[in-house]
Design a protein around this motif. Structure first.
Motif, PDB file in Angstrom:
ATOM      1  N   GLY B 175      40.637  16.769  10.396  1.00 30.38           N
ATOM      2  CA  GLY B 175      41.472  17.474   9.258  1.00 30.38           C
ATOM      3  C   GLY B 175      40.915  18.706   8.652  1.00 30.38           C
ATOM      4  O   GLY B 175      41.692  19.441   7.775  1.00 30.38           O
ATOM      5  N   ASP B 176      39.627  18.912   8.668  1.00 29.82           N
ATOM      6  CA  ASP B 176      38.899  20.054   8.150  1.00 29.82           C
ATOM      7  C   ASP B 176      39.497  21.090   8.597  1.00 29.82           C
ATOM      8  O   ASP B 176      40.065  21.336   9.944  1.00 29.82           O
ATOM      9  N   ALA B 177      39.770  22.525   7.789  1.00 32.20           N
ATOM     10  CA  ALA B 177      39.839  23.769   8.550  1.00 32.20           C
ATOM     11  C   ALA B 177      38.636  24.437   8.592  1.00 32.20           C
ATOM     12  O   ALA B 177      37.429  24.243   8.055  1.00 32.20           O
ATOM     13  N   LEU B 178      38.680  25.409   9.860  1.00 28.69           N
ATOM     14  CA  LEU B 178      37.838  25.886  10.186  1.00 28.69           C
ATOM     15  C   LEU B 178      37.990  27.516  10.083  1.00 28.69           C
ATOM     16  O   LEU B 178      38.895  27.963  10.494  1.00 28.69           O
ATOM     17  N   LEU B 179      37.040  28.136   9.092  1.00 30.19           N
ATOM     18  CA  LEU B 179      37.165  29.469   8.816  1.00 30.19           C
ATOM     19  C   LEU B 179      36.034  30.182   9.282  1.00 30.19           C
ATOM     20  O   LEU B 179      34.767  29.832   9.489  1.00 30.19           O
ATOM     21  N   VAL B 180      36.163  31.477   9.571  1.00 29.99           N
ATOM     22  CA  VAL B 180      35.094  32.608   9.856  1.00 29.99           C
ATOM     23  C   VAL B 180      35.235  33.625   8.777  1.00 29.99           C
ATOM     24  O   VAL B 180      36.133  34.198   8.162  1.00 29.99           O
ATOM     25  N   SER B 181      34.071  33.992   8.402  1.00 34.15           N
ATOM     26  CA  SER B 181      33.888  34.819   7.043  1.00 34.15           C
ATOM     27  C   SER B 181      33.905  36.164   7.490  1.00 34.15           C
ATOM     28  O   SER B 181      34.185  37.094   6.537  1.00 34.15           O
ATOM     29  N   ASP B 207      26.582  43.783  11.734  1.00 33.71           N
ATOM     30  CA  ASP B 207      27.131  43.026  10.524  1.00 33.71           C
ATOM     31  C   ASP B 207      25.903  42.430   9.844  1.00 33.71           C
ATOM     32  O   ASP B 207      26.311  41.710   8.806  1.00 33.71           O
ATOM     33  N   CYS B 208      24.699  42.582  10.076  1.00 31.42           N
ATOM     34  CA  CYS B 208      23.701  42.137   9.367  1.00 31.42           C
ATOM     35  C   CYS B 208      23.695  42.351   7.817  1.00 31.42           C
ATOM     36  O   CYS B 208      23.836  43.412   7.453  1.00 31.42           O
ATOM     37  N   GLN B 209      23.832  41.163   7.215  1.00 31.73           N
ATOM     38  CA  GLN B 209      23.775  41.235   5.748  1.00 31.73           C
ATOM     39  C   GLN B 209      23.576  39.522   5.162  1.00 31.73           C
ATOM     40  O   GLN B 209      23.626  38.950   5.913  1.00 31.73           O
ATOM     41  N   PRO B 210      23.235  39.744   3.951  1.00 33.87           N
ATOM     42  CA  PRO B 210      22.913  38.316   3.430  1.00 33.87           C
ATOM     43  C   PRO B 210      24.197  37.630   2.971  1.00 33.87           C
ATOM     44  O   PRO B 210      25.217  38.169   2.808  1.00 33.87           O
ATOM     45  N   LEU B 211      24.031  36.212   3.050  1.00 32.75           N
ATOM     46  CA  LEU B 211      25.200  35.597   3.055  1.00 32.75           C
ATOM     47  C   LEU B 211      25.339  34.529   1.913  1.00 32.75           C
ATOM     48  O   LEU B 211      26.257  33.824   1.532  1.00 32.75           O
ATOM     49  N   TRP B 212      24.249  34.723   1.065  1.00 30.32           N
ATOM     50  CA  TRP B 212      24.165  33.445  -0.228  1.00 30.32           C
ATOM     51  C   TRP B 212      25.220  33.857  -0.904  1.00 30.32           C
ATOM     52  O   TRP B 212      26.055  32.808  -1.639  1.00 30.32           O
ATOM     53  N   GLY B 213      25.323  35.383  -1.227  1.00 28.27           N
ATOM     54  CA  GLY B 213      26.290  35.424  -2.194  1.00 28.27           C
ATOM     55  C   GLY B 213      27.740  34.943  -1.940  1.00 28.27           C
ATOM     56  O   GLY B 213      28.777  34.491  -2.655  1.00 28.27           O
ATOM     57  N   THR B 214      28.040  34.861  -0.581  1.00 30.23           N
ATOM     58  CA  THR B 214      29.342  34.440  -0.048  1.00 30.23           C
ATOM     59  C   THR B 214      29.456  32.845  -0.216  1.00 30.23           C
ATOM     60  O   THR B 214      30.505  32.258  -0.851  1.00 30.23           O
ATOM     61  N   VAL B 215      28.406  32.339  -0.062  1.00 34.13           N
ATOM     62  CA  VAL B 215      28.300  30.751  -0.189  1.00 34.13           C
ATOM     63  C   VAL B 215      28.493  30.482  -1.729  1.00 34.13           C
ATOM     64  O   VAL B 215      29.172  29.672  -2.008  1.00 34.13           O
ATOM     65  N   ALA B 216      27.678  31.182  -2.727  1.00 37.38           N
ATOM     66  CA  ALA B 216      27.854  31.138  -4.031  1.00 37.38           C
ATOM     67  C   ALA B 216      29.202  31.108  -4.521  1.00 37.38           C
ATOM     68  O   ALA B 216      29.817  30.395  -5.476  1.00 37.38           O
ATOM     69  N   ALA B 217      30.039  32.012  -3.835  1.00 41.71           N
ATOM     70  CA  ALA B 217      31.304  32.322  -4.549  1.00 41.71           C
ATOM     71  C   ALA B 217      32.331  31.269  -4.063  1.00 41.71           C
ATOM     72  O   ALA B 217      33.146  30.608  -4.681  1.00 41.71           O
ATOM     73  N   LEU B 218      31.947  30.696  -2.884  1.00 41.82           N
ATOM     74  CA  LEU B 218      32.749  29.402  -2.256  1.00 41.82           C
ATOM     75  C   LEU B 218      32.450  28.444  -3.406  1.00 41.82           C
ATOM     76  O   LEU B 218      33.566  27.443  -3.665  1.00 41.82           O
ATOM     77  N   LEU B 219      31.253  28.234  -3.719  1.00 41.68           N
ATOM     78  CA  LEU B 219      31.040  26.960  -4.469  1.00 41.68           C
ATOM     79  C   LEU B 219      31.576  27.258  -5.653  1.00 41.68           C
ATOM     80  O   LEU B 219      31.912  26.262  -6.273  1.00 41.68           O
ATOM     81  N   ASP B 220      31.378  28.382  -6.404  1.00 41.08           N
ATOM     82  CA  ASP B 220      31.815  28.644  -7.553  1.00 41.08           C
ATOM     83  C   ASP B 220      33.651  28.487  -7.676  1.00 41.08           C
ATOM     84  O   ASP B 220      33.946  28.186  -8.700  1.00 41.08           O
ATOM     85  N   ALA B 221      34.228  28.835  -6.579  1.00 43.10           N
ATOM     86  CA  ALA B 221      35.634  28.521  -6.467  1.00 43.10           C
ATOM     87  C   ALA B 221      35.883  26.989  -6.524  1.00 43.10           C
ATOM     88  O   ALA B 221      37.118  26.711  -6.344  1.00 43.10           O
ATOM     89  N   ALA B 294      43.326  27.571   1.748  1.00 40.70           N
ATOM     90  CA  ALA B 294      43.992  29.002   1.471  1.00 40.70           C
ATOM     91  C   ALA B 294      42.869  29.596   0.270  1.00 40.70           C
ATOM     92  O   ALA B 294      42.785  30.798   0.421  1.00 40.70           O
ATOM     93  N   VAL B 295      42.514  29.036  -0.628  1.00 38.39           N
ATOM     94  CA  VAL B 295      41.359  29.279  -1.418  1.00 38.39           C
ATOM     95  C   VAL B 295      40.213  29.738  -1.126  1.00 38.39           C
ATOM     96  O   VAL B 295      39.835  30.953  -1.397  1.00 38.39           O
ATOM     97  N   ALA B 296      39.432  29.009   0.210  1.00 32.70           N
ATOM     98  CA  ALA B 296      38.471  29.431   0.642  1.00 32.70           C
ATOM     99  C   ALA B 296      38.579  30.825   1.340  1.00 32.70           C
ATOM    100  O   ALA B 296      37.844  31.506   1.274  1.00 32.70           O
ATOM    101  N   LEU B 297      39.767  30.961   2.018  1.00 31.02           N
ATOM    102  CA  LEU B 297      39.888  32.302   2.708  1.00 31.02           C
ATOM    103  C   LEU B 297      40.146  33.389   1.688  1.00 31.02           C
ATOM    104  O   LEU B 297      39.670  34.374   1.896  1.00 31.02           O
ATOM    105  N   ASP B 298      40.723  33.172   0.510  1.00 29.70           N
ATOM    106  CA  ASP B 298      40.717  34.287  -0.323  1.00 29.70           C
ATOM    107  C   ASP B 298      39.431  34.589  -0.904  1.00 29.70           C
ATOM    108  O   ASP B 298      38.944  36.106  -0.935  1.00 29.70           O
ATOM    109  N   VAL B 299      38.625  33.614  -0.960  1.00 23.50           N
ATOM    110  CA  VAL B 299      37.302  33.929  -1.515  1.00 23.50           C
ATOM    111  C   VAL B 299      36.604  34.671  -0.367  1.00 23.50           C
ATOM    112  O   VAL B 299      35.709  35.885  -0.681  1.00 23.50           O
ATOM    113  N   LEU B 300      36.638  34.240   0.799  1.00 19.80           N
ATOM    114  CA  LEU B 300      35.903  35.005   1.944  1.00 19.80           C
ATOM    115  C   LEU B 300      36.352  36.409   2.176  1.00 19.80           C
ATOM    116  O   LEU B 300      35.690  37.455   2.491  1.00 19.80           O
ATOM    117  N   ARG B 301      37.600  36.441   1.841  1.00 16.36           N
ATOM    118  CA  ARG B 301      38.140  37.997   2.278  1.00 16.36           C
ATOM    119  C   ARG B 301      37.662  38.874   1.021  1.00 16.36           C
ATOM    120  O   ARG B 301      37.718  40.175   1.192  1.00 16.36           O
TER     121      ARG B 301
END
Lengths: 346, 346
Positions: B175-181, B207-221, B294-301
């Motif tokens: 049932g989990d959704a699978l997203l790519v960033s 595409d080399c870049q740090p990803l903690w900011g993205t993870v933190a944004a997902l957690l914050d949301a 849907a929320v996670a996708l908005d954060v990733l975008r």
């Protein structure tokens, strides 16, 4: 050989570039050889970040890393695997820290015999078990033939410093006694002899061993450890020169008190090498209050490899000079060796 | 060039074996180039175990390591220095951990131009600053010409997992959704193009870049992150196959939903490479509850590099299979690539 552990070497007697490529062969190497050897508890995920148990509140962490490029991979008294564990465990111990977890990262040269890799992995595991530290995370890369030398190993380590312990060059004080935990210069000479095919009358084994047990014994005996350092690359001379400079004190060392065994003296004389410049991998230098020197010496002598432990000098006020006093009472300044005495001994 | 930093390259335009020997030349290289570049706060002791600040009680630590052997050292969109920081920061982020401290261990080949070393060190430092992580300890070794390929870098990292966060394959649920960033396969193609001297109509940057900011944004949301993984070696295909196996679930992926930019599609077609097998170094795969997709996708975008983020599939009950569904509704199983598609891309 371990019958429990089916080997990719059945299919591939040597490491292939594909073993580092992220595909099926890499998965097979990890699942059938590397993970079962390094982590026989069956834990998976060596290639992910490992989560560590929660630490006691206020625990002081230490963190260190070293890459190991020793040549040859196997030498009397040790090998690149045991060295990679002991070196990093010892760097933590020199900060007063007990090793908690290690990472192991391998750079393999295409064509490395799988049997050599297996031997190195077993040595890593045995040394980690003996030092009571877990290998919790890792990495494997493969480079083309001629872009490495068999195998290079990086280990990083996390340690915990017991409450109240602070071991640091800035705690070295005039009046401190300077001790060494055993006879010096064996590791460098053992590696050099094996590499160059030299035969000495008496074989020289490396002093490679973990030192946390020795540090813990000193702490248990109530010794106020001001500073510790292991004389690896550059030998005892480098360590003393650097610490005198960092602590801004003068060090006076009794040349005759520095323990060197007769076979090492003979080998060094034959090769024209000063044992003070030759690396150890299982010895430490300790700065302790003069009043505790005798107790500290007893503890060191009772520790593994400590039969020849000695008080070798003392700390005086000054600007960072190290003086070597000969048996005849004459002084000469000790300085860093210029450069490459013994390449790739660690 | 940094006028504040007198260089040993004045004396030695290339790295000498003696720069790794534990003597004066090594001290000079450390004091004049490596330490001022990596640790401009003037902190000394990069070669000792570093002590870290005390952590909050019960803090959950993560620990990871990677060695970097990418060839060439510099490629469009990155270099071995930035890659060595981002790769390790990202491995921590994939465990839900914010990077706290890095180690940097260098294996240098004799003859490496000092200017190249300086450039790599600056890249390490800039990437660490950008990722808000400190380089606290390190090591430098030198091997003979022909025993490495310029420079290899190992970084290990310690991170802290925020309270209440648990990101792990065993949390993946049917049932989990699978997203790519973001769009995939750029890093591998950028390195390959530079290495092989290929010219594409549109340049491809890594595409080399740090990803903690993205993870933190997902957690914050408020996203309940079940699992994260960055598709590096072996590409998206490897990550999905391994996670399906580890979590013992089936994954169904919509081929047309996997974001690949037209220049990368074209380059992959020209070379006959499947973009699903090509490494990223700044992308993540996230497993989240369907209701939060849907929320996670908005954060990733909204995150850096996230313009093409997408929901690419879903998790079903099963025994560990991954199925790729074509735009025509036909299914084919996805498996690990056999071996070495793109050697030394990280």
């Amino acid at each position: 050989m371990n019958a429990d552990c089916p080997l990719p070497q059945d299919d591939y007697p040597t490491v292939q570039l594909a073993h580092g490529g992220g595909g099926r062969l890499m998965r097979q190497l990890l699942d059938e050889l590397i993970l079962p050897t390094l982590r026989p508890d069956g834990a998976r995920g060596l290639h992910d970040a490992a989560r560590l148990e929660a630490l006691p509140a206020g625990a002081q962490l230490a963190f260190t890393t070293d890459s190991y490029v020793v040549r040859p991979l196997f030498f009397p008294g040790g090998d690149i695997g045991s060295l990679a564990v002991h070196g990093t465990v010892n760097d933590l111990a020199m900060a007063g820290a007990r090793a908690l977890a290690l990472s192991v990262s391998l750079i393999l040269e295409e064509g490395l015999p799988m049997a050599t890799l297996r031997r190195v992995l077993h040595a890593l595991r045995q040394a980690a078990d003996a030092a009571d530290v877990r290998i919790v995370t890792g990495d494997t890369k493969v480079v083309e033939r001629g872009r490495a030398d068999g195998v290079y190993i990086n280990t990083a380590g996390i340690g915990v410093v017991p409450a109240g312990v602070r071991v640091h060059p800035d705690r070295i004080r005039p009046g401190d006694a300077l001790l060494v935990s055993g006879d010096i210069a064996r590791h460098g000479m053992a590696v050099l002899a094996r590499r160059e095919g030299l035969e000495f009358e008496t074989a020289i084994d490396s002093d490679c061993q973990p030192l946390w047990g020795t540090v813990a014994a000193l702490l248990d005996a109530g010794i106020d450890l001001h500073c510790l350092r292991d004389p690896t690359r550059g030998g005892l001379a480098s360590v003393l020169v650097e610490l005198a400079r960092e602590a801004q004190v003068d060090l006076s060392v009794e040349e005759a008190a520095v323990p060197v065994t007769p076979p090492v003296v003979t080998a060094c004389e034959l090769l024209g090498i000063d044992p003070l410049h030759v690396a150890c991998e299982g010895r430490l230098v300790a700065f302790v209050p003069q009043a505790q020197a005798a107790v500290a010496l007893d503890v060191l002598r009772a520790a593994p490899g400590g039969a020849h432990a000695a008080v070798i000098g003392k700390v005086g006020a000054g600007a960072g000079r190290v003086t070597l006093r000969s048996p005849y009472g004459t002084d000469r300044p000790l300085d860093l060796p210029a450069g490459e005495l013994l390449p790739r001994i660690c």
